[in-house]
Design an enzyme around this catalytic site. Sequence first.
Site, PDB file in Angstrom:
ATOM      1  N   LYS A   1       0.855  -1.196   0.000  1.00 36.82           N
ATOM      2  CA  LYS A   1       0.000   0.000   0.000  1.00 36.82           C
ATOM      3  C   LYS A   1       0.888   1.241   0.000  1.00 36.82           C
ATOM      4  CE  LYS A   1      -4.074   1.793   2.507  1.00 36.82           C
ATOM      5  NZ  LYS A   1      -4.914   1.630   3.713  1.00 36.82           N
TER       6      LYS A   1
ATOM      7  N   SER B   1      -9.904  -0.637   6.873  1.00 37.07           N
ATOM      8  CA  SER B   1      -9.316  -0.443   5.547  1.00 37.07           C
ATOM      9  C   SER B   1      -8.650  -1.668   4.931  1.00 37.07           C
ATOM     10  CB  SER B   1      -8.308   0.701   5.581  1.00 37.07           C
ATOM     11  OG  SER B   1      -8.993   1.922   5.628  1.00 37.07           O
TER      12      SER B   1
ATOM     13  N   SER C   1      -9.746   1.716   2.640  1.00 36.77           N
ATOM     14  CA  SER C   1      -8.824   2.446   1.776  1.00 36.77           C
ATOM     15  C   SER C   1      -7.780   1.563   1.089  1.00 36.77           C
ATOM     16  CB  SER C   1      -8.105   3.503   2.600  1.00 36.77           C
ATOM     17  OG  SER C   1      -7.313   2.897   3.586  1.00 36.77           O
TER      18      SER C   1
END
Lengths: 554, 551
Positions: free
Chosen positions: B123, B222, B198
């Site tokens: 990420k 997330s 996210s």
Amino acid sequence: MTLVCFRGVKANTFGLFPAHLFRGKTGALFCTLTHSGAKNKIRSESLQTQTASSLNKVNPAQTRKESRRTTHGFEAVIGIETHVQLSTTTKAFCNCPYSYGSLPNTTICPVCMGHPGTLPVLNSKIVEFAVKLGLALNCKLFMSSKFDRKQYFYPDLPKGYQISQFDIPIATGGYVDLDIPLEFGGGHRKFGITRVHMEEDAGKSIHSENQSYSQVDLNRAGVPLLEIVSEPDMRTGVEAAEYAAEMQRLVRYMGISNGNMQEGSMRCDVNISVRPVGQSEFGTKVEIKNMNSFNAMNRAVDFEISRQVNLHNQGQGNQIVQETRLWDDGSQKTITMRKKEGLSDYRYFPEPDLPEVVITEEYVNGLRASLPEIPELKRRRFEQMGLNMQDVLFLTNDINVANFFDSTVEKGGDIKQTANWIMSDIAAYLKSSQLLITEMKLTSEELAVLISSIKSGVISGKIGKEILFELMSKGGSVKSMIKEKDLVQITDPSAIEALVNKVINNNPKQLEQYRGGKTKLQGYFAGQAMKESKGKANPILLNKLLLEKLNAKP
Amino acid sequence: MPSASLLQNPRILLTSQTPFHRNLRHHIHTPNALPLQAPLSVTTSPPKSSILEIQKSILSQTQKASDIASEYLARIRQMEPRIQSFLHVAEEEKVMREAEKVDMKVERGEEIGPLAGVLVGVKDNICTKDMPSTAGSKILEGYRPAFDATAVRKMKKLGAIIVGKTNLDEFGMGSTTEGSGFHGTANPWDLSRVPGGSSGGSAAAVSARQCVVSLGSDTGGSVRQPASFCGVVGIKPTYGRVSRFGLMAYASSLDVIGCMGSSVIDAAILLNAISGHDKLDSTSSKHEIVDYASDIISKDFTNSSNPLKGLRVGMIKETLGEGVDAAVTSSIQASALHLEALGCVVTEVSLPSFSLGLPAYYVLASSESSSNLSRYDSVRYGNQIAADEITALYGDSRANGFGSEVKMRILMGTYALSAGYYDAYYKRAQRVRTLIKKSFKDALDSNDILISPAAPSAAYRIGEKTNDALAMYAGDISTVNVNLAGLPALVVPCGFVEGGTSGLPVGLQMIGAAFDEAKLLKVGHVFEQTLQNCKFVPPLLSESYGSDSTQ
Ligand SMILES: [Zn+2]
């Protein structure tokens, strides 16, 4: 154009990229800072620029004012916030070293630059130092305290917040004792300490003269600080300066900071308000910054008090507003830096990146046991040893001097003599050679021997002074020096008599004049005889015999 | 400000406490409640661990690490234009070089790490020193960190190859990945839908087999919600289990790095790799590390008739009420049934303070983020807008660099921390947090694990919730409480609901006691391996490859 300039900041260039960090549209791109290698200052300060010795040159009128603590029916109320930079080997929350005067942006890392993803890790030495100072200031310790974030934007504050302590500081509610030097009226004072808390320092912003660009040096960012907040207990410039001097002594005694004001290792912000004597509410508070010596503090505070009192007397008391004023050493005035429009909201909240700081009784007791004797206790002890306050204040000003004194006395040095030697010849030597007492070659042991050698008459005081100089600069032992140089005092009356006879016989003319009534010539004969003995003759015996001979009937 | 109503009147947002009155057993016997079967996966074998397969192939030299790497790289090339999982893809030559190094080691008979030849997506809010790291924000466009995050460093040490930086909602603030400052990401199951967020990029990349496993971060769900949306396994470890050093902070007291994979074993192996105390993160725990993977790898649970015998499972009542899609509820109930079949004792539990979690979460997360994002002032790094004085430089750079969701949360957080409001918001939210911790503790004292849906719905359409922040926030109801309590939670695909061409996956959330990841992974593994007739490979992939060789 600027975008290009900042995008490429990378770790491997930390040591290299320049101090310039932001700028105006038209400003120059890169600038480096000149750095001053002002490292010697700490040394020279130890015996000369403090309290008694520094203040007594200041302001002769001070003595009178000091004794009153009020001016024209007004009384000043003074509180001090002191920031002390801790002399840990690394910064508060990262492993960067810090040393004053390093080239800009050379002691920085991603953590103290506030790079994304970095986290603070507490240097436990800071807690140790805070606890030590808390104990020395007779504070109550919070066994469980925490860190908070104090938030504001400024280019020298990399994270946009300062890690500090807000509602639960490590230490609260203490006091400090101090003695005002005699020149300022003397007397003992006890001032309250509101709190001591741990926090980190910010970097430094440097603005170009034409304001076209600014530079940031982050070397100082993340350096550990203790903030000591006093109660509003001071009333005069002298009290404020003496309070600050005592803080400096304390942190130096504890070995937690060099307390150097010129380098900003110790910074005092003074809050001053005045009120009519007898009124209990405080007047409007003004904050004074930028004083880099106790001298400056003393003068700044007194200037500010009279400025405020004058405004009151002229019916313009409403012109005293909450503001920060800077002490300007050049004009010897305080000048407005910024007005405070309402209270700034720092939006404190608990620092989620750091666990609570929990200390145990055991830990505290261990530190308490390791604490050095604080200045106040030393002063009381020295006083009980029979020294007068002036000597006490001199000797206790620097812990190394006090230790040297103690150690000399312990090894047999006469108390008063030891004090005298340290305060006169030794102090003068250290001052002229810019050395710390710990750096000279003379040991307390040898000073003790020297003093007793003089006392017991082995050497004369004069010889003592001479070899003292050599002992301080080159080292060695008193005994071997006496032996080597054949310096033992001549106390044998017949030997001295022979010397005296020789001098009298060699100076028939002067003898005649002496006997003709010019008795001042006795000094001349004494000098000649002493010279003949290479300074070794016992002066008392020599003078006695000389007088006998000179006055003898021919 | 929409936040005002959210903060002051939590009831607007939250389902009123309609009790889940129906008997669980009743449901279990309702045929309609069975998971909707994905058409493409009528007969399937349970998912295998890609990491173990890779390790086996490389060691037995049946397949070279470089062949595996080029397979994945080819898939990235092929899929990326449509899915856009990545903000940055590593240079192919670099990846190949790393893979070849592994092959050389094998040839020389040298030892290789458990992640050797495993391509990992990271990420983009996790720092990587040889790749840009932007947290999906324009303000960090082009920023290259000086260091690897501890989790990244640990993975690399075990042989992992970082294949790219995955897309996310800016700084992790969002649930759709539409909040990325650069571009959105499509859900591999249905390109017109969001992958969740996210960590949408990390979930989509694993789902589309663009990488073997990926790292995400989970502040309020997330990792788990996108895992559910994309049909992959996602684990949010206990707070402090994995070092946050190198994770760009959103809300420091809630943030945790998590793992995603296409099987529970993969997630377990990855978690093993990154767990542990880190002296660079004082909030990382010194709690003993259990070998999460070995235990489940070594035992074959599938032969036992009830491998989870006696395990007490609490189904959280509050997560299955109003506001949750009926089909999702059915899937979860079917999962409960499945767990019962495996020997678990499933009962319904109530967490009375559950509904307070959402407003408390948004107050705390916003407060911390308003502070954490202060460092993005453009003075030392990041995009700077030149100005003649410093406040304008701050203002212009931040106005230009941050997206609207980030700005809104900074404003909310700044407001909540302001003098005069602190007690009403931040402090109150902290009290709620204490209550939530307590109620979880009580529930976990009488249950081994708790279950709930990972999200109230399956993936929704791109743009569906962009103008309704509150609706988006409401979707976090079943995940945020877990972050507030700091507990570990695993999401395992458990079924499908209608949508797309072949159904949309739904994830089952399993919540465990602090540092009890091992139990979650074991239960998750057994669950996954025994789940019948579900194959969580998106149709896109089956179309392209026509086989399941990739999984
Ligand atoms: Zn540093």
